[in-house]
Scaffold this motif. Structure first.
Motif, PDB file in Angstrom:
ATOM      1  N   TYR A 104       0.831  -1.205   0.000  1.00 14.48           N
ATOM      2  CA  TYR A 104       0.000   0.000   0.000  1.00 14.48           C
ATOM      3  C   TYR A 104       0.868   1.258   0.000  1.00 14.48           C
ATOM      4  N   THR A 105       1.910   1.251   0.825  1.00 19.25           N
ATOM      5  CA  THR A 105       2.781   2.422   0.932  1.00 19.25           C
ATOM      6  C   THR A 105       3.449   2.728  -0.403  1.00 19.25           C
ATOM      7  N   ILE A 106       3.934   1.697  -1.059  1.00 20.63           N
ATOM      8  CA  ILE A 106       4.569   1.880  -2.375  1.00 20.63           C
ATOM      9  C   ILE A 106       3.552   2.384  -3.392  1.00 20.63           C
ATOM     10  N   ALA A 107       2.359   1.784  -3.386  1.00 21.13           N
ATOM     11  CA  ALA A 107       1.331   2.145  -4.369  1.00 21.13           C
ATOM     12  C   ALA A 107       0.877   3.593  -4.217  1.00 21.13           C
ATOM     13  N   PHE A 108       0.801   4.083  -2.965  1.00 23.31           N
ATOM     14  CA  PHE A 108       0.267   5.429  -2.730  1.00 23.31           C
ATOM     15  C   PHE A 108       1.330   6.521  -2.718  1.00 23.31           C
ATOM     16  N   THR A 109       2.600   6.154  -2.666  1.00 20.53           N
ATOM     17  CA  THR A 109       3.652   7.173  -2.633  1.00 20.53           C
ATOM     18  C   THR A 109       4.507   7.198  -3.892  1.00 20.53           C
ATOM     19  N   GLY A 110       4.525   6.089  -4.635  1.00 17.47           N
ATOM     20  CA  GLY A 110       5.350   6.033  -5.830  1.00 17.47           C
ATOM     21  C   GLY A 110       6.817   5.780  -5.539  1.00 17.47           C
ATOM     22  N   MET A 111       7.169   5.508  -4.284  1.00 22.26           N
ATOM     23  CA  MET A 111       8.576   5.241  -3.979  1.00 22.26           C
ATOM     24  C   MET A 111       8.995   3.872  -4.501  1.00 22.26           C
ATOM     25  N   ARG A 112      10.287   3.714  -4.715  1.00 25.15           N
ATOM     26  CA  ARG A 112      10.818   2.461  -5.201  1.00 25.15           C
ATOM     27  C   ARG A 112      10.796   1.423  -4.078  1.00 25.15           C
ATOM     28  N   PRO A 113      10.658   0.127  -4.431  1.00 27.56           N
ATOM     29  CA  PRO A 113      10.637  -0.921  -3.403  1.00 27.56           C
ATOM     30  C   PRO A 113      11.831  -0.866  -2.461  1.00 27.56           C
ATOM     31  N   GLY A 114      13.024  -0.647  -3.005  1.00 22.34           N
ATOM     32  CA  GLY A 114      14.222  -0.592  -2.163  1.00 22.34           C
ATOM     33  C   GLY A 114      14.175   0.564  -1.184  1.00 22.34           C
ATOM     34  N   GLU A 115      13.576   1.681  -1.608  1.00 19.61           N
ATOM     35  CA  GLU A 115      13.444   2.842  -0.728  1.00 19.61           C
ATOM     36  C   GLU A 115      12.471   2.548   0.408  1.00 19.61           C
ATOM     37  N   ALA A 116      11.369   1.872   0.071  1.00 18.52           N
ATOM     38  CA  ALA A 116      10.367   1.551   1.085  1.00 18.52           C
ATOM     39  C   ALA A 116      10.914   0.555   2.098  1.00 18.52           C
ATOM     40  N   ILE A 117      11.603  -0.456   1.607  1.00 14.58           N
ATOM     41  CA  ILE A 117      12.166  -1.479   2.486  1.00 14.58           C
ATOM     42  C   ILE A 117      13.198  -0.885   3.430  1.00 14.58           C
ATOM     43  N   ALA A 118      13.900   0.163   2.990  1.00 12.41           N
ATOM     44  CA  ALA A 118      14.957   0.784   3.799  1.00 12.41           C
ATOM     45  C   ALA A 118      14.406   1.741   4.857  1.00 12.41           C
ATOM     46  N   LEU A 119      13.115   2.039   4.824  1.00 16.43           N
ATOM     47  CA  LEU A 119      12.553   3.018   5.751  1.00 16.43           C
ATOM     48  C   LEU A 119      12.730   2.606   7.209  1.00 16.43           C
ATOM     49  N   LYS A 120      13.077   3.599   8.031  1.00 20.47           N
ATOM     50  CA  LYS A 120      13.164   3.397   9.470  1.00 20.47           C
ATOM     51  C   LYS A 120      12.126   4.292  10.145  1.00 20.47           C
ATOM     52  N   TYR A 121      11.848   4.009  11.409  1.00 25.43           N
ATOM     53  CA  TYR A 121      10.839   4.780  12.129  1.00 25.43           C
ATOM     54  C   TYR A 121      11.148   6.275  12.110  1.00 25.43           C
ATOM     55  N   GLU A 122      12.427   6.620  12.165  1.00 26.47           N
ATOM     56  CA  GLU A 122      12.824   8.028  12.199  1.00 26.47           C
ATOM     57  C   GLU A 122      12.488   8.755  10.898  1.00 26.47           C
ATOM     58  N   ASP A 123      12.202   7.998   9.846  1.00 27.19           N
ATOM     59  CA  ASP A 123      11.894   8.603   8.548  1.00 27.19           C
ATOM     60  C   ASP A 123      10.421   8.968   8.408  1.00 27.19           C
ATOM     61  N   ILE A 124       9.603   8.500   9.346  1.00 30.93           N
ATOM     62  CA  ILE A 124       8.159   8.680   9.215  1.00 30.93           C
ATOM     63  C   ILE A 124       7.618   9.626  10.275  1.00 30.93           C
ATOM     64  N   ASP A 125       6.800  10.582   9.839  1.00 29.35           N
ATOM     65  CA  ASP A 125       6.141  11.511  10.750  1.00 29.35           C
ATOM     66  C   ASP A 125       4.635  11.387  10.523  1.00 29.35           C
ATOM     67  N   LEU A 126       3.988  10.607  11.382  1.00 28.50           N
ATOM     68  CA  LEU A 126       2.558  10.379  11.204  1.00 28.50           C
ATOM     69  C   LEU A 126       1.738  11.617  11.538  1.00 28.50           C
ATOM     70  N   GLU A 127       2.251  12.487  12.388  1.00 23.96           N
ATOM     71  CA  GLU A 127       1.533  13.717  12.713  1.00 23.96           C
ATOM     72  C   GLU A 127       1.491  14.663  11.512  1.00 23.96           C
ATOM     73  N   LYS A 128       2.634  14.804  10.852  1.00 22.21           N
ATOM     74  CA  LYS A 128       2.704  15.675   9.675  1.00 22.21           C
ATOM     75  C   LYS A 128       2.313  14.947   8.391  1.00 22.21           C
ATOM     76  N   LYS A 129       2.086  13.636   8.520  1.00 25.18           N
ATOM     77  CA  LYS A 129       1.695  12.803   7.382  1.00 25.18           C
ATOM     78  C   LYS A 129       2.730  12.890   6.253  1.00 25.18           C
ATOM     79  N   SER A 130       3.958  12.572   6.602  1.00 25.20           N
ATOM     80  CA  SER A 130       5.034  12.647   5.608  1.00 25.20           C
ATOM     81  C   SER A 130       6.062  11.549   5.833  1.00 25.20           C
ATOM     82  N   ILE A 131       6.769  11.226   4.775  1.00 26.47           N
ATOM     83  CA  ILE A 131       7.856  10.245   4.820  1.00 26.47           C
ATOM     84  C   ILE A 131       9.080  10.854   4.177  1.00 26.47           C
TER      85      ILE A 131
END
Length: 212
Positions: free
Chosen positions: A101-128
């Motif tokens: 779902y994350t890949i489909a809705f953001t357009g990021m590459r699979p390798g970029e999505a797999i590399a994501l860490k918690y520090e990269d995500i801000d659920l309050e600001k709704k951004s990655i």
């Protein structure tokens, strides 16, 4: 601004698409417009954000063009994506569901999505924040290095829709109550290790075959 409709905005993106504007440029325009109209909604200028229902058009590849291509490079039309995501919803692995779902809705590459860490995500600001990707050595889980994206322009921050925010929250909660191994990786599985791009592609292929 109050006279601008979803159809108006969709026509603008479609026109730019027909003129050959790059997909990532269209995404940038879409994100910028969304932020502008979100602000207008917050201050009471408009009641509904017309950008919410606007989609970024993508090139639909022919069978000849897709022959031999990695599944992560294939584009789906809106109706096709809805059918595919319905199949994804029935997939038993919550981590894979959320990742796809994350890949489909953001357009990021699979390798970029797999590399994501918690520090990269801000659920309050709704951004990655995307600033790294995975470099697989032998296509074995856990056997990879984190490297910068291919180009400087690939380092970016993308907005995420409410549906992705909720799915990420659901994954994080599920991980806690099921006592999965603590991991820095957003898409670490039960053992804390994220999947390989190869295994993700295989999962997407299997799910795609079910929609035929």
């Amino acid at each position: 601004m109050t006279e601008i409709t979803t159809l108006n905005l969709q026509r603008v993106l479609n026109d730019l698409f027909e003129k050959g504007t790059a997909y990532h440029t269209l995404r940038g325009i879409h994100n910028a417009a969304k932020m502008i109209f979100n602000y207008a909604k917050e201050v009471g200028v408009i009641g509904v954000n017309p950008v919410e229902a606007v989609f970024v058009p993508k090139k639909k590849l022919t069978l000849e063009e897709t022959n031999g291509e990695d599944v992560s490079k294939l584009y789906l039309e809106t109706d096709e994506l809805k059918v595919f995501l319905n199949t994804v919803d029935a997939h038993r692995n919550i981590m894979n569901r959320t990742l796809i779902y994350t890949i489909a809705f953001t357009g990021m590459r699979p390798g970029e999505a797999i590399a994501l860490k918690y520090e990269d995500i801000d659920l309050e600001k709704k951004s990655i924040r995307i600033n790294k990707t995975t470099y697989a050595k032998k296509s074995l889980r856990g056997d990879f290095d984190l490297t910068p994206p291919k180009t400087i322009s690939s380092i970016r921050t993308v907005d995420i829709d409410d549906i992705i925010v909720e799915k990420l929250k659901e994954l994080f909660h599920y991980r806690v109550i099921r006592e999965w191994i603590v991991s820095d990786y957003v898409f670490g599985n039960i053992d804390g290790i994220p999947p390989t791009v190869k295994s993700l592609n295989q999962t997407v292929r299997r799910l795609g075959e079910k929609t035929l």
